[in-house]
Write a protein that holds these residues in place. Sequence first.
Motif, PDB file in Angstrom:
ATOM      1  N   LEU A 310     -39.386 -15.371 -13.960  1.00 17.24           N
ATOM      2  CA  LEU A 310     -40.083 -14.161 -13.524  1.00 17.24           C
ATOM      3  C   LEU A 310     -40.241 -13.138 -14.634  1.00 17.24           C
ATOM      4  N   ARG A 311     -39.343 -13.184 -15.615  1.00 18.38           N
ATOM      5  CA  ARG A 311     -39.409 -12.225 -16.733  1.00 18.38           C
ATOM      6  C   ARG A 311     -39.237 -13.008 -18.033  1.00 18.38           C
ATOM      7  N   PRO A 312     -40.286 -13.735 -18.435  1.00 19.87           N
ATOM      8  CA  PRO A 312     -40.139 -14.562 -19.636  1.00 19.87           C
ATOM      9  C   PRO A 312     -39.820 -13.765 -20.889  1.00 19.87           C
ATOM     10  N   GLU A 313     -40.109 -12.460 -20.833  1.00 25.84           N
ATOM     11  CA  GLU A 313     -39.796 -11.631 -22.005  1.00 25.84           C
ATOM     12  C   GLU A 313     -38.331 -11.218 -22.030  1.00 25.84           C
ATOM     13  N   ALA A 314     -37.613 -11.470 -20.920  1.00 18.11           N
ATOM     14  CA  ALA A 314     -36.204 -11.080 -20.847  1.00 18.11           C
ATOM     15  C   ALA A 314     -35.361 -11.944 -21.774  1.00 18.11           C
ATOM     16  N   TYR A 315     -34.220 -11.446 -22.152  1.00 18.19           N
ATOM     17  CA  TYR A 315     -33.311 -12.165 -23.015  1.00 18.19           C
ATOM     18  C   TYR A 315     -31.901 -11.969 -22.481  1.00 18.19           C
ATOM     19  N   ALA A 316     -30.981 -12.763 -22.964  1.00 12.83           N
ATOM     20  CA  ALA A 316     -29.587 -12.639 -22.542  1.00 12.83           C
ATOM     21  C   ALA A 316     -28.950 -11.491 -23.295  1.00 12.83           C
ATOM     22  N   GLY A 317     -28.719 -10.373 -22.613  1.00 12.50           N
ATOM     23  CA  GLY A 317     -28.114  -9.211 -23.253  1.00 12.50           C
ATOM     24  C   GLY A 317     -26.656  -9.439 -23.580  1.00 12.50           C
ATOM     25  N   LEU A 318     -26.070  -8.491 -24.334  1.00 13.47           N
ATOM     26  CA  LEU A 318     -24.666  -8.601 -24.691  1.00 13.47           C
ATOM     27  C   LEU A 318     -23.801  -8.495 -23.442  1.00 13.47           C
ATOM     28  N   SER A 319     -22.686  -9.178 -23.475  1.00 19.21           N
ATOM     29  CA  SER A 319     -21.753  -9.190 -22.354  1.00 19.21           C
ATOM     30  C   SER A 319     -20.498  -8.411 -22.710  1.00 19.21           C
ATOM     31  N   GLY A 320     -19.632  -8.260 -21.719  1.00 21.46           N
ATOM     32  CA  GLY A 320     -18.363  -7.588 -21.975  1.00 21.46           C
ATOM     33  C   GLY A 320     -17.548  -8.298 -23.036  1.00 21.46           C
ATOM     34  N   ARG A 321     -17.643  -9.628 -23.050  1.00 24.71           N
ATOM     35  CA  ARG A 321     -16.904 -10.382 -24.061  1.00 24.71           C
ATOM     36  C   ARG A 321     -17.410 -10.047 -25.458  1.00 24.71           C
ATOM     37  N   ASP A 322     -18.744  -9.854 -25.585  1.00 23.87           N
ATOM     38  CA  ASP A 322     -19.305  -9.490 -26.897  1.00 23.87           C
ATOM     39  C   ASP A 322     -18.786  -8.128 -27.347  1.00 23.87           C
ATOM     40  N   VAL A 323     -18.680  -7.196 -26.399  1.00 21.54           N
ATOM     41  CA  VAL A 323     -18.203  -5.850 -26.745  1.00 21.54           C
ATOM     42  C   VAL A 323     -16.736  -5.900 -27.163  1.00 21.54           C
ATOM     43  N   SER A 354     -30.654  -9.129 -31.006  1.00 18.18           N
ATOM     44  CA  SER A 354     -30.317  -8.535 -32.310  1.00 18.18           C
ATOM     45  C   SER A 354     -30.453  -7.017 -32.269  1.00 18.18           C
ATOM     46  N   GLU A 355     -31.451  -6.523 -31.547  1.00 15.51           N
ATOM     47  CA  GLU A 355     -31.598  -5.066 -31.414  1.00 15.51           C
ATOM     48  C   GLU A 355     -30.438  -4.479 -30.608  1.00 15.51           C
ATOM     49  N   GLU A 356     -29.957  -5.220 -29.606  1.00 16.71           N
ATOM     50  CA  GLU A 356     -28.791  -4.745 -28.856  1.00 16.71           C
ATOM     51  C   GLU A 356     -27.566  -4.692 -29.757  1.00 16.71           C
ATOM     52  N   GLU A 357     -27.412  -5.710 -30.598  1.00 18.75           N
ATOM     53  CA  GLU A 357     -26.262  -5.702 -31.503  1.00 18.75           C
ATOM     54  C   GLU A 357     -26.316  -4.495 -32.438  1.00 18.75           C
ATOM     55  N   ALA A 358     -27.517  -4.184 -32.926  1.00 20.10           N
ATOM     56  CA  ALA A 358     -27.660  -3.012 -33.787  1.00 20.10           C
ATOM     57  C   ALA A 358     -27.370  -1.728 -33.015  1.00 20.10           C
ATOM     58  N   ALA A 359     -27.834  -1.664 -31.762  1.00 24.72           N
ATOM     59  CA  ALA A 359     -27.586  -0.477 -30.944  1.00 24.72           C
ATOM     60  C   ALA A 359     -26.103  -0.326 -30.641  1.00 24.72           C
ATOM     61  N   LEU A 360     -25.408  -1.441 -30.419  1.00 25.15           N
ATOM     62  CA  LEU A 360     -23.967  -1.372 -30.171  1.00 25.15           C
ATOM     63  C   LEU A 360     -23.236  -0.899 -31.424  1.00 25.15           C
ATOM     64  N   THR A 361     -23.684  -1.368 -32.581  1.00 20.91           N
ATOM     65  CA  THR A 361     -23.091  -0.911 -33.840  1.00 20.91           C
ATOM     66  C   THR A 361     -23.218   0.596 -33.966  1.00 20.91           C
ATOM     67  N   ALA A 362     -24.426   1.099 -33.683  1.00 22.70           N
ATOM     68  CA  ALA A 362     -24.637   2.546 -33.765  1.00 22.70           C
ATOM     69  C   ALA A 362     -23.793   3.286 -32.735  1.00 22.70           C
ATOM     70  N   TYR A 363     -23.683   2.737 -31.533  1.00 23.48           N
ATOM     71  CA  TYR A 363     -22.915   3.390 -30.474  1.00 23.48           C
ATOM     72  C   TYR A 363     -21.438   3.474 -30.838  1.00 23.48           C
ATOM     73  N   LEU A 364     -20.930   2.399 -31.460  1.00 23.98           N
ATOM     74  CA  LEU A 364     -19.514   2.381 -31.827  1.00 23.98           C
ATOM     75  C   LEU A 364     -19.243   3.120 -33.136  1.00 23.98           C
ATOM     76  N   GLY A 365     -20.319   3.549 -33.801  1.00 21.31           N
ATOM     77  CA  GLY A 365     -20.123   4.269 -35.053  1.00 21.31           C
ATOM     78  C   GLY A 365     -19.734   3.398 -36.206  1.00 21.31           C
ATOM     79  N   GLU A 366     -20.029   2.112 -36.103  1.00 23.19           N
ATOM     80  CA  GLU A 366     -19.684   1.204 -37.204  1.00 23.19           C
ATOM     81  C   GLU A 366     -20.767   1.258 -38.265  1.00 23.19           C
ATOM     82  N   PRO A 367     -20.397   0.985 -39.497  1.00 20.76           N
ATOM     83  CA  PRO A 367     -21.432   0.919 -40.547  1.00 20.76           C
ATOM     84  C   PRO A 367     -22.320  -0.287 -40.340  1.00 20.76           C
TER      85      PRO A 367
END
Length: 374
Positions: A310-323, A354-367
């Motif tokens: 139904l949403r072919p543009e959707a992707y598997a977002g980061l999970s709690g385990r990734d965080v 990959s954009e989520e990973e970058a956003a998580l990096t920014a959220y956590l304040g990591e370089p």
Amino acid sequence: MALGAQVWDRLRPDDREWLCSLAREAGPGARVALVGGAVRDALLGGTPLDLDVAVEGRAAGALAAASGLPAVVHPAFGNAAVTLPDGRHADLVRARRETYPVPGANPLPLPGTLEDDLARRDFGLNALGLEVPPEGAPRLLDVTGGLDDLRTRVLRPLHPRSLYEDASRLVRGARLAGRLELEAHPELRRQVPEALDMSGQTPRLWAELRLLLQEPKPGKAARALTAWGAGELLPAGAAERLEALDARRDAGDDLSPTAYAAALLSAAPDPAAWAGRLGLGEKPGALLARALGDTPASPGSPEATLRALLRPEAYAGLSGRDVVARGVVPGPAVGAALAHLAALRRAGKVHSRSEEEAALTAYLGEPGPTPSPG
């Protein structure tokens, strides 16, 4: 081998013994026959498990009670549902003729012979019977030419107004066509417009549509309806979505009728109204909501399969385990990070993992990653 013997040999030994006991208990002048789908499926090489029995000259309810097995008797129709020792159910019905005082409504039953009972049925290949005598060999009954239909894999209505009188037969035929690889007889196609005219006055049609979702290949049954010019019985686009799930089931995905129901509702202009008409309950709608939402779905889950459909543009977002893997202590902080990412997805600010990973990096304040020397 005679065809009657072929059907008999395909039955389970305990089912054969039960049918013989019914024939003996029925008494002189009575007749007992296995009818309908069990005979059809045995002739196609299967081992029938669902048993329907017609009884002439003896009340079916009384015969069921005399069998000693648990039975629910329906006095108004003289029929009974028997629970077999292994938990399966078998239906015993009084052999009858039928008339339809009002098309679309329940038929009026009248006492009849086994031959009458077979002739009143929907399609030729469903109008086969196996008469079981108290002693001697069972005998195949074919009063409508159903054997020829079975040999040629053709679905043929038995009466000129069959689908007009009961439009639910159109959906039942599509279910059979999808399951057994059957072609529509020209007479079936001729009757489709009349069946569509009566569909709104045939409450049983909704029950047949619900059963369509429980077929081994619901998409094939839906495609048969479309090919016959009856696609309007389903929401626009539903057949394509059900066929896509057939392909996923063929590939090994474990998809229940609930997943197929959710796919059908996804194509409906008013999903809640369709769920109510079909009597689907709340689970398909809830599954559809999860598939259309942003909560991460496990690969191979119904949610993930529907989301990809139904949403072919959707992707598997980061999970709690990734965080947690990024050093966040399990607990509220993980939930806060996932909520932040979900808000970014809803706002259209991230479009890939990959954009989520970058956003998580920014959220956590990591370089961020160190650029390569130019």
